[in-house]
Design an enzyme around this catalytic site. Sequence first.
Site, PDB file in Angstrom:
ATOM      1  N   ASP A 187      14.930 -64.098  12.276  1.00 56.77           N
ATOM      2  CA  ASP A 187      16.475 -64.211  12.976  1.00 56.77           C
ATOM      3  C   ASP A 187      17.198 -64.337  11.791  1.00 56.77           C
ATOM      4  O   ASP A 187      17.322 -64.580  10.844  1.00 56.77           O
ATOM      5  CB  ASP A 187      16.187 -65.871  13.571  1.00 56.77           C
ATOM      6  CG  ASP A 187      17.660 -66.101  14.403  1.00 56.77           C
ATOM      7  OD1 ASP A 187      17.924 -65.436  15.087  1.00 56.77           O
ATOM      8  OD2 ASP A 187      18.352 -67.053  13.812  1.00 56.77           O
ATOM      9  N   GLU A 271      16.665 -59.123  16.012  1.00 54.76           N
ATOM     10  CA  GLU A 271      17.425 -59.083  17.152  1.00 54.76           C
ATOM     11  C   GLU A 271      18.258 -57.799  16.980  1.00 54.76           C
ATOM     12  O   GLU A 271      18.843 -57.521  15.898  1.00 54.76           O
ATOM     13  CB  GLU A 271      18.422 -60.222  17.136  1.00 54.76           C
ATOM     14  CG  GLU A 271      19.101 -60.588  18.401  1.00 54.76           C
ATOM     15  CD  GLU A 271      19.751 -61.814  18.404  1.00 54.76           C
ATOM     16  OE1 GLU A 271      20.163 -62.342  19.481  1.00 54.76           O
ATOM     17  OE2 GLU A 271      19.716 -62.649  17.388  1.00 54.76           O
ATOM     18  N   CYS A 324      13.503 -72.955  24.099  1.00 57.73           N
ATOM     19  CA  CYS A 324      12.525 -74.127  23.517  1.00 57.73           C
ATOM     20  C   CYS A 324      11.394 -73.053  23.267  1.00 57.73           C
ATOM     21  O   CYS A 324      10.693 -72.554  24.327  1.00 57.73           O
ATOM     22  CB  CYS A 324      12.253 -75.271  24.331  1.00 57.73           C
ATOM     23  SG  CYS A 324      11.154 -76.250  23.578  1.00 57.73           S
ATOM     24  N   CYS A 327       8.172 -75.415  25.178  1.00 60.70           N
ATOM     25  CA  CYS A 327       7.983 -75.497  26.621  1.00 60.70           C
ATOM     26  C   CYS A 327       8.533 -74.406  27.442  1.00 60.70           C
ATOM     27  O   CYS A 327       8.593 -74.333  28.641  1.00 60.70           O
ATOM     28  CB  CYS A 327       8.362 -76.863  27.208  1.00 60.70           C
ATOM     29  SG  CYS A 327      10.052 -77.233  26.883  1.00 60.70           S
ATOM     30  N   CYS A 342      14.831 -80.408  21.958  1.00 59.18           N
ATOM     31  CA  CYS A 342      14.635 -79.857  23.314  1.00 59.18           C
ATOM     32  C   CYS A 342      14.639 -81.363  24.263  1.00 59.18           C
ATOM     33  O   CYS A 342      13.952 -82.169  23.928  1.00 59.18           O
ATOM     34  CB  CYS A 342      13.191 -79.349  23.423  1.00 59.18           C
ATOM     35  SG  CYS A 342      12.717 -79.104  25.138  1.00 59.18           S
ATOM     36  N   CYS A 345      10.754 -81.707  26.327  1.00 63.78           N
ATOM     37  CA  CYS A 345       9.415 -82.104  25.781  1.00 63.78           C
ATOM     38  C   CYS A 345       9.675 -82.576  24.383  1.00 63.78           C
ATOM     39  O   CYS A 345       8.730 -83.116  23.792  1.00 63.78           O
ATOM     40  CB  CYS A 345       8.745 -80.916  25.229  1.00 63.78           C
ATOM     41  SG  CYS A 345       9.446 -79.525  24.197  1.00 63.78           S
ATOM     42  N   ASP A 352      17.465 -71.782  13.602  1.00 67.21           N
ATOM     43  CA  ASP A 352      17.320 -70.383  13.288  1.00 67.21           C
ATOM     44  C   ASP A 352      15.386 -70.049  13.326  1.00 67.21           C
ATOM     45  O   ASP A 352      15.112 -69.208  13.658  1.00 67.21           O
ATOM     46  CB  ASP A 352      17.561 -70.000  12.055  1.00 67.21           C
ATOM     47  CG  ASP A 352      19.208 -69.910  11.883  1.00 67.21           C
ATOM     48  OD1 ASP A 352      19.798 -69.609  12.935  1.00 67.21           O
ATOM     49  OD2 ASP A 352      19.624 -70.168  10.834  1.00 67.21           O
TER      50      ASP A 352
END
Length: 370
Positions: A187, A271, A324, A327, A342, A345, A352
């Site tokens: 990332d 990306e 996330c 989950c 999150c 969860c 990052d």
Amino acid sequence: MMIKMRKGYQYAIAPTQQQAQKIEQNIGCARFIYNKLLEDKIKYYEINKKSIRLTPAPYKSEYPFLKDADSMALSNAQINLETAFKKFSNEPKTGFPKFKCKYKCRASYTTNRVKNNIRITESDKDHRMYIKLPKMGEVKIKLHRPPQGSLKSVTVFRQAGRYYVSILFEEEIEIRECPITKGIGLDYSQKELYVDSEGNYCGYPHYYRVSERRLARENRKLSKMKKGSNNYIKQKAKIAKLHLHIANQRKDFLHKESRKIANSYDYVAVEDIDMKALSQALHLAKNLLDNGFGIFRKMLEYKLEEQGKVLVKVDKWYASTQICHQCGSKQKMELKERRYICPKCGYEADRDENAAKNLREEGKRILESI
């Protein structure tokens, strides 16, 4: 599987004073014919509303100094212009190609190998390496690494008062298909260059920022000098050398990092973001262009390809930051929030790192769907 791959190798050369004059002549003639052809093509297009193909040959009688230049350098300038004009024809709104300025454009010319007119040899007298260039003879070359394959073309250029050659070789390499099992997600991080899916931070040294005060000092000195004077020219050369040093530091770091990753993983997911557009949108040009993430991706791509591995570019609209990893739930996050927590969860991680893990999984999904 054997494939043909083209690689460019850059070497420093040490031309004599006469050879340096010949290089400058070739650079100037290539720029001149590019501008002259462009001028005539624009005139023709404005009258007839269509493009015309021009060649350097008819101009040699009108401008005799072009006969002394390398003919392939002129031909390559024409090919570059045709490519630029073709882009304009497809998208007229972009405007005509720009003229090349002596003081702003890259000082270079490209010549092609024809009937062994370009070759690298070793001298029997001093056992030094030389490169033979058209209309120039043998020029000393610092061959720090032996090239492989057949020589195709050479680009000669001047940078910070020194001369270099970028030699294009075509070599046949064996690509071994390896199982795509071990992967990593990277990332983009403005501060660190990247954060990977294993929680490691690249720790980019920010070479430009380190040298920024020195650059500012040298530029202040330049601003107080008379433009065109000997001291002004010397100071400009000093600043150019400093910029070249920073660029070489960056390039060396990126090569080592990309090689380390390419040797360790079967696939790398990144990306697919437009770094230039990002720098303009967020006014972060210095930081974004300093770390050279776009160059880093290109280095990764060809180094992975050589080993039968793959670079997976994940769509820029994929919400890697908001999902996330544990989950799969999604939440909106502001840029200032650096921790991902999150609400469903309770998974907590660095923003990052969570994004890098999502990129790795998305990259794996893309590979499996192919």
